[in-house]
Design a protein around this motif. Sequence first.
Motif, PDB file in Angstrom:
ATOM      1  N   ARG A 150      72.374  90.591  69.270  1.00 10.13           N
ATOM      2  CA  ARG A 150      71.361  89.767  69.949  1.00 10.13           C
ATOM      3  C   ARG A 150      71.889  88.354  70.209  1.00 10.13           C
ATOM      4  NH1 ARG A 150      68.510  89.082  73.875  1.00 10.13           N
ATOM      5  NH2 ARG A 150      66.735  87.721  73.636  1.00 10.13           N
ATOM      6  N   TYR A 151      72.628  87.804  69.255  1.00  6.01           N
ATOM      7  CA  TYR A 151      73.251  86.480  69.419  1.00  6.01           C
ATOM      8  C   TYR A 151      74.166  86.474  70.645  1.00  6.01           C
ATOM      9  CZ  TYR A 151      77.183  83.251  68.646  1.00  6.01           C
ATOM     10  OH  TYR A 151      78.186  82.350  68.804  1.00  6.01           O
ATOM     11  N   ILE A 152      75.006  87.497  70.785  1.00 11.37           N
ATOM     12  CA  ILE A 152      75.924  87.584  71.923  1.00 11.37           C
ATOM     13  C   ILE A 152      75.127  87.683  73.220  1.00 11.37           C
ATOM     14  CG2 ILE A 152      77.714  88.990  73.057  1.00 11.37           C
ATOM     15  CD1 ILE A 152      78.727  87.387  70.637  1.00 11.37           C
ATOM     16  N   GLU A 153      74.055  88.482  73.240  1.00  9.06           N
ATOM     17  CA  GLU A 153      73.214  88.602  74.430  1.00  9.06           C
ATOM     18  C   GLU A 153      72.603  87.253  74.817  1.00  9.06           C
ATOM     19  OE1 GLU A 153      70.255  91.529  73.513  1.00  9.06           O
ATOM     20  OE2 GLU A 153      71.693  93.179  73.542  1.00  9.06           O
ATOM     21  N   ILE A 154      72.073  86.537  73.837  1.00  9.68           N
ATOM     22  CA  ILE A 154      71.432  85.242  74.107  1.00  9.68           C
ATOM     23  C   ILE A 154      72.446  84.238  74.646  1.00  9.68           C
ATOM     24  CG2 ILE A 154      70.337  83.227  73.024  1.00  9.68           C
ATOM     25  CD1 ILE A 154      68.895  85.271  71.167  1.00  9.68           C
ATOM     26  N   VAL A 155      73.620  84.164  74.023  1.00 10.57           N
ATOM     27  CA  VAL A 155      74.649  83.231  74.487  1.00 10.57           C
ATOM     28  C   VAL A 155      75.052  83.589  75.918  1.00 10.57           C
ATOM     29  CG1 VAL A 155      77.015  82.415  74.163  1.00 10.57           C
ATOM     30  CG2 VAL A 155      75.497  82.629  72.197  1.00 10.57           C
TER      31      VAL A 155
ATOM     32  N   LYS B 199      74.645  89.670  53.309  1.00  8.45           N
ATOM     33  CA  LYS B 199      73.697  90.666  53.841  1.00  8.45           C
ATOM     34  C   LYS B 199      74.329  92.024  54.107  1.00  8.45           C
ATOM     35  CE  LYS B 199      70.431  87.572  54.207  1.00  8.45           C
ATOM     36  NZ  LYS B 199      69.408  87.472  53.209  1.00  8.45           N
ATOM     37  N   GLY B 200      75.629  92.024  54.327  1.00  7.33           N
ATOM     38  CA  GLY B 200      76.317  93.271  54.676  1.00  7.33           C
ATOM     39  C   GLY B 200      76.462  93.397  56.178  1.00  7.33           C
ATOM     40  N   PHE B 201      77.554  94.015  56.571  1.00  8.10           N
ATOM     41  CA  PHE B 201      77.879  94.145  57.990  1.00  8.10           C
ATOM     42  C   PHE B 201      76.816  94.951  58.736  1.00  8.10           C
ATOM     43  CE2 PHE B 201      79.985  96.272  61.569  1.00  8.10           C
ATOM     44  CZ  PHE B 201      80.391  95.162  62.274  1.00  8.10           C
ATOM     45  N   ASP B 202      76.338  96.044  58.143  1.00  9.24           N
ATOM     46  CA  ASP B 202      75.354  96.897  58.811  1.00  9.24           C
ATOM     47  C   ASP B 202      74.087  96.134  59.172  1.00  9.24           C
ATOM     48  OD1 ASP B 202      77.074  99.038  58.682  1.00  9.24           O
ATOM     49  OD2 ASP B 202      76.211  99.838  56.833  1.00  9.24           O
ATOM     50  N   LYS B 203      73.604  95.295  58.271  1.00  6.91           N
ATOM     51  CA  LYS B 203      72.382  94.530  58.527  1.00  6.91           C
ATOM     52  C   LYS B 203      72.611  93.429  59.562  1.00  6.91           C
ATOM     53  CE  LYS B 203      70.078  95.330  54.154  1.00  6.91           C
ATOM     54  NZ  LYS B 203      69.542  94.742  52.932  1.00  6.91           N
ATOM     55  N   MET B 204      73.818  92.931  59.635  1.00  5.81           N
ATOM     56  CA  MET B 204      74.114  91.823  60.550  1.00  5.81           C
ATOM     57  C   MET B 204      74.453  92.280  61.968  1.00  5.81           C
ATOM     58  SD  MET B 204      73.579  89.035  59.007  1.00  5.81           S
ATOM     59  CE  MET B 204      74.291  87.919  60.199  1.00  5.81           C
ATOM     60  N   GLN B 205      74.738  93.576  62.158  1.00 10.11           N
ATOM     61  CA  GLN B 205      75.142  94.058  63.480  1.00 10.11           C
ATOM     62  C   GLN B 205      74.099  93.775  64.554  1.00 10.11           C
ATOM     63  OE1 GLN B 205      76.292  98.198  62.924  1.00 10.11           O
ATOM     64  NE2 GLN B 205      78.217  97.718  63.925  1.00 10.11           N
ATOM     65  N   GLY B 206      72.842  94.076  64.291  1.00 12.31           N
ATOM     66  CA  GLY B 206      71.780  93.841  65.273  1.00 12.31           C
ATOM     67  C   GLY B 206      71.616  92.365  65.591  1.00 12.31           C
ATOM     68  N   ILE B 207      71.673  91.539  64.562  1.00 16.77           N
ATOM     69  CA  ILE B 207      71.551  90.088  64.748  1.00 16.77           C
ATOM     70  C   ILE B 207      72.719  89.573  65.585  1.00 16.77           C
ATOM     71  CG2 ILE B 207      71.614  87.857  63.545  1.00 16.77           C
ATOM     72  CD1 ILE B 207      70.156  89.331  61.213  1.00 16.77           C
ATOM     73  N   PHE B 208      73.910  90.055  65.268  1.00 17.83           N
ATOM     74  CA  PHE B 208      75.103  89.630  65.992  1.00 17.83           C
ATOM     75  C   PHE B 208      75.017  90.052  67.459  1.00 17.83           C
ATOM     76  CE2 PHE B 208      79.499  90.435  67.420  1.00 17.83           C
ATOM     77  CZ  PHE B 208      79.963  89.138  67.370  1.00 17.83           C
TER      78      PHE B 208
ATOM     79  N   GLY C 186      77.795  79.290  84.066  1.00 21.47           N
ATOM     80  CA  GLY C 186      79.051  79.455  83.358  1.00 21.47           C
ATOM     81  C   GLY C 186      79.496  80.905  83.335  1.00 21.47           C
ATOM     82  N   LEU C 187      80.652  81.136  82.726  1.00 22.09           N
ATOM     83  CA  LEU C 187      81.245  82.454  82.615  1.00 22.09           C
ATOM     84  C   LEU C 187      81.718  82.653  81.182  1.00 22.09           C
ATOM     85  CD1 LEU C 187      82.583  84.995  84.023  1.00 22.09           C
ATOM     86  CD2 LEU C 187      84.616  83.566  84.208  1.00 22.09           C
ATOM     87  N   VAL C 188      81.244  83.702  80.513  1.00 25.29           N
ATOM     88  CA  VAL C 188      81.742  84.003  79.171  1.00 25.29           C
ATOM     89  C   VAL C 188      83.160  84.529  79.340  1.00 25.29           C
ATOM     90  CG1 VAL C 188      81.500  85.480  77.143  1.00 25.29           C
ATOM     91  CG2 VAL C 188      79.477  84.436  78.169  1.00 25.29           C
ATOM     92  N   ASP C 189      84.104  83.828  78.739  1.00 32.41           N
ATOM     93  CA  ASP C 189      85.513  84.182  78.876  1.00 32.41           C
ATOM     94  C   ASP C 189      85.933  85.183  77.822  1.00 32.41           C
ATOM     95  OD1 ASP C 189      88.235  83.960  79.804  1.00 32.41           O
ATOM     96  OD2 ASP C 189      88.611  82.688  78.063  1.00 32.41           O
ATOM     97  N   LYS C 190      85.579  84.936  76.567  1.00 33.00           N
ATOM     98  CA  LYS C 190      85.969  85.867  75.503  1.00 33.00           C
ATOM     99  C   LYS C 190      85.100  85.664  74.280  1.00 33.00           C
ATOM    100  CE  LYS C 190      90.038  84.132  75.550  1.00 33.00           C
ATOM    101  NZ  LYS C 190      91.291  83.527  75.599  1.00 33.00           N
ATOM    102  N   VAL C 191      85.080  86.691  73.442  1.00 35.47           N
ATOM    103  CA  VAL C 191      84.371  86.656  72.162  1.00 35.47           C
ATOM    104  C   VAL C 191      85.391  87.000  71.088  1.00 35.47           C
ATOM    105  CG1 VAL C 191      82.512  87.663  70.797  1.00 35.47           C
ATOM    106  CG2 VAL C 191      82.213  87.398  73.248  1.00 35.47           C
ATOM    107  N   LEU C 192      85.559  86.099  70.138  1.00 31.98           N
ATOM    108  CA  LEU C 192      86.467  86.313  69.011  1.00 31.98           C
ATOM    109  C   LEU C 192      85.656  86.177  67.730  1.00 31.98           C
ATOM    110  CD1 LEU C 192      89.487  84.133  70.190  1.00 31.98           C
ATOM    111  CD2 LEU C 192      89.332  86.613  70.222  1.00 31.98           C
ATOM    112  N   GLY C 193      85.361  87.303  67.098  1.00 34.46           N
ATOM    113  CA  GLY C 193      84.494  87.265  65.930  1.00 34.46           C
ATOM    114  C   GLY C 193      83.119  86.821  66.370  1.00 34.46           C
ATOM    115  N   ASP C 194      82.598  85.764  65.748  1.00 36.49           N
ATOM    116  CA  ASP C 194      81.293  85.233  66.166  1.00 36.49           C
ATOM    117  C   ASP C 194      81.440  84.055  67.129  1.00 36.49           C
ATOM    118  OD1 ASP C 194      82.301  83.581  64.028  1.00 36.49           O
ATOM    119  OD2 ASP C 194      80.301  82.725  63.829  1.00 36.49           O
TER     120      ASP C 194
END
Length: 111
Positions: free
Chosen positions: A67-72, A56-65, A81-89
């Motif tokens: 939102r994924y981080i927000e939901i998690v 899909k390309g990085f630009d198209k995936m940025q918004g999805i990514f 819980g506590l989000v400790d770190k994000v490494l890639g996805d």
Amino acid sequence: SCCSPILPEPETVARGLVARSSAGRLKPEITASPASRTCTVACFDIAGFEALVLDKGFDKMQGIFRRYIEIVHEQVTAHRGLVDKVLGDRVFALFNVPRRCARAEYHAVMC
């Protein structure tokens, strides 16, 4: 060795922090003495994320990514819980630290 800094014991640091704080301002989960407890770690990631980005390309995936981080983050927080770190996805979350959480394993799975 001669070059290593001499650090105070964790209990000494904790007692100093408690002594300097105003009475009643500390959260009940914070104690002056160190204690050992079990920490539950949960790891979340998007299956096939790399292939999606390539397709899909990085630009198209940025918004999805984003939102994924927000939901998690919302789900981990909702389950004490506590989000400790994000490494890639990949998102690493901790349960039963820093605040106590009864049935930490249950809350980790329910995310």
